[in-house]
Design a protein around this motif. Structure first.
Motif, PDB file in Angstrom:
ATOM      1  N   TYR A  31      -9.929  23.691  18.708  1.00 41.92           N
ATOM      2  CA  TYR A  31      -9.701  22.656  19.707  1.00 41.92           C
ATOM      3  C   TYR A  31     -10.091  23.173  21.090  1.00 41.92           C
ATOM      4  N   TYR A  33     -10.475  21.681  25.402  1.00 42.08           N
ATOM      5  CA  TYR A  33     -10.035  20.626  26.308  1.00 42.08           C
ATOM      6  C   TYR A  33     -10.605  20.851  27.711  1.00 42.08           C
ATOM      7  N   TYR A  35      -9.473  19.694  31.591  1.00 39.27           N
ATOM      8  CA  TYR A  35      -8.474  19.088  32.466  1.00 39.27           C
ATOM      9  C   TYR A  35      -8.979  19.138  33.910  1.00 39.27           C
ATOM     10  N   LEU A  43      -1.789  18.336  35.581  1.00 40.70           N
ATOM     11  CA  LEU A  43      -3.059  18.418  34.858  1.00 40.70           C
ATOM     12  C   LEU A  43      -3.296  17.115  34.115  1.00 40.70           C
ATOM     13  N   LEU A  45      -5.898  15.178  31.411  1.00 42.30           N
ATOM     14  CA  LEU A  45      -6.894  15.450  30.391  1.00 42.30           C
ATOM     15  C   LEU A  45      -8.100  14.532  30.564  1.00 42.30           C
ATOM     16  N   TYR A  48     -11.586  15.920  25.190  1.00 39.35           N
ATOM     17  CA  TYR A  48     -11.246  17.041  24.350  1.00 39.35           C
ATOM     18  C   TYR A  48     -12.051  16.984  23.049  1.00 39.35           C
ATOM     19  N   PHE A  90     -10.133  22.809  34.705  1.00 37.06           N
ATOM     20  CA  PHE A  90      -9.715  23.864  33.794  1.00 37.06           C
ATOM     21  C   PHE A  90     -10.136  23.508  32.377  1.00 37.06           C
ATOM     22  N   ARG A  98      -2.146  27.195  14.204  1.00 37.55           N
ATOM     23  CA  ARG A  98      -0.814  27.480  14.722  1.00 37.55           C
ATOM     24  C   ARG A  98       0.078  26.254  14.655  1.00 37.55           C
ATOM     25  N   ARG A  99      -0.519  25.094  14.842  1.00 35.79           N
ATOM     26  CA  ARG A  99       0.191  23.821  14.842  1.00 35.79           C
ATOM     27  C   ARG A  99       1.142  23.627  16.016  1.00 35.79           C
ATOM     28  N   ASP A 100       1.392  24.653  16.815  1.00 34.46           N
ATOM     29  CA  ASP A 100       2.281  24.434  17.956  1.00 34.46           C
ATOM     30  C   ASP A 100       1.515  24.074  19.217  1.00 34.46           C
ATOM     31  N   GLY A 101       0.200  24.179  19.186  1.00 35.73           N
ATOM     32  CA  GLY A 101      -0.618  23.707  20.291  1.00 35.73           C
ATOM     33  C   GLY A 101      -0.658  24.590  21.505  1.00 35.73           C
ATOM     34  N   GLU A 102      -0.309  25.870  21.382  1.00 36.65           N
ATOM     35  CA  GLU A 102      -0.354  26.762  22.542  1.00 36.65           C
ATOM     36  C   GLU A 102      -1.766  26.808  23.094  1.00 36.65           C
ATOM     37  N   LEU A 103      -1.888  26.614  24.401  1.00 34.41           N
ATOM     38  CA  LEU A 103      -3.182  26.556  25.065  1.00 34.41           C
ATOM     39  C   LEU A 103      -3.517  27.869  25.749  1.00 34.41           C
ATOM     40  N   PHE A 105      -6.097  29.148  28.720  1.00 36.92           N
ATOM     41  CA  PHE A 105      -6.850  28.552  29.818  1.00 36.92           C
ATOM     42  C   PHE A 105      -7.886  29.498  30.397  1.00 36.92           C
ATOM     43  N   GLY A 106      -8.958  28.902  30.919  1.00 34.74           N
ATOM     44  CA  GLY A 106      -9.876  29.615  31.774  1.00 34.74           C
ATOM     45  C   GLY A 106      -9.313  29.711  33.180  1.00 34.74           C
TER      46      GLY A 106
ATOM     47  N   SER B  32       6.332  20.388  20.126  1.00 33.32           N
ATOM     48  CA  SER B  32       6.587  21.734  20.631  1.00 33.32           C
ATOM     49  C   SER B  32       6.657  21.648  22.148  1.00 33.32           C
ATOM     50  N   PHE B  34       6.714  23.716  26.022  1.00 31.94           N
ATOM     51  CA  PHE B  34       6.162  24.900  26.673  1.00 31.94           C
ATOM     52  C   PHE B  34       6.513  24.920  28.159  1.00 31.94           C
ATOM     53  N   TYR B  36       4.339  26.734  31.204  1.00 33.26           N
ATOM     54  CA  TYR B  36       3.184  27.507  31.636  1.00 33.26           C
ATOM     55  C   TYR B  36       3.376  27.870  33.113  1.00 33.26           C
ATOM     56  N   LEU B  44      -3.750  28.663  34.233  1.00 30.92           N
ATOM     57  CA  LEU B  44      -2.403  28.629  33.670  1.00 30.92           C
ATOM     58  C   LEU B  44      -2.302  29.641  32.537  1.00 30.92           C
ATOM     59  N   TYR B  93       3.517  19.461  23.209  1.00 31.00           N
ATOM     60  CA  TYR B  93       2.377  19.284  22.311  1.00 31.00           C
ATOM     61  C   TYR B  93       2.839  18.494  21.106  1.00 31.00           C
ATOM     62  N   PHE B 102       1.388  17.246  30.240  1.00 28.85           N
ATOM     63  CA  PHE B 102       1.958  18.124  31.253  1.00 28.85           C
ATOM     64  C   PHE B 102       2.794  17.352  32.270  1.00 28.85           C
TER      65      PHE B 102
END
Lengths: 114, 112
Positions: A31, A33, A35, A43, A45, A48, A90, A98-103, A105-106, B32, B34, B36, B44, B93, B102
């Protein structure tokens, strides 16, 4: 260990000019994205992608196009830049497994449209 | 739809003060959650997360507990430092949607 890399980091455009922002990730994430970050608006979106060759619209897609020809790259294009597109952009990626969607970033690309 | 509402800033604290930044959410299913953090001039980065109800995420002295009954995920730290000055974003998420939502961000400034 580069992670997510955005180029360019800064750019100044005149109204009506076009440009492309490049996002590259080396984590084999499915995945990706794009932003935009504006003062007081968090942020938002833009577009994506859930895999190579696929793209989808986010909250604020108008005036932008994207392409994901390779899994590791996600391009954001502005065909005719407008002052309202002055922002910090971004790119982020995540691992589907992972299914938890932790992102991840650049560092951001600051675009000014005059 | 999904939404995240977090405490408006900016927040200014003295070093060693207690920090709370409120975050509430609206979502379908079981998202989930978060926090950040964005340090000046940077992108971030993940501070902490929780993936199911009653989970507590923690990192660098920060904590947040996933409260399904109050749909909240408040960020706390017992004693802030100048180096904690940053913008903090609460996010959720939703697996079904395949994307994150967000909050607007809260700017924290810690003075010596």
């Amino acid at each position: 260990n580069a992670g997510v890399t955005q180029t360019p980091k800064f750019r100044v455009l005149k109204t009506g000019q076009s440009m492309t922002l490049l996002c590259a990730q080396d984590m084999n994430h499915e995945y990706m994205y794009w932003y935009r970050q504006d003062p007081g608006m968090g942020l938002r979106l833009i577009h994506y992608s859930v895999g190579e060759g696929t793209t989808a619209k986010g909250e604020v897609p108008d005036g932008y196009n994207v392409s994901r020809l390779k899994k590791q790259n996600f391009l954001l294009g502005l065909e005719s830049a407008a002052p309202s597109q002055t922002s910090v952009y971004f790119c982020a990626s995540s691992y589907q497994g992972r299914r938890d969607g932790e992102l991840f970033f650049g560092e951001g690309s600051r675009l000014t449209v005059l | 739809g999904n939404s995240v509402t977090q405490m408006e800033g900016p927040v200014t604290l003295s070093e060693e003060a207690f920090l709370t930044i409120n975050c509430t959410y609206t979502a379908t299913g079981y998202p989930s959650l978060f926090w950040y953090v964005q340090y000046p001039g940077e992108g971030l980065q993940l501070l902490l997360k929780a993936t199911k109800a009653d989970d507590k995420g923690s990192n660098k002295g920060f904590e947040a507990t996933y409260r399904k009954e109050t749909t909240s995920f408040h960020l706390e730290k017992g004693s802030v430092q100048v180096s904690d000055s940053a913008v903090y974003f609460c996010a959720l998420y939703n697996t079904n949607a395949g994307k994150s939502t967000f909050g607007d961000g809260t700017t924290l400034t810690v003075k010596p």
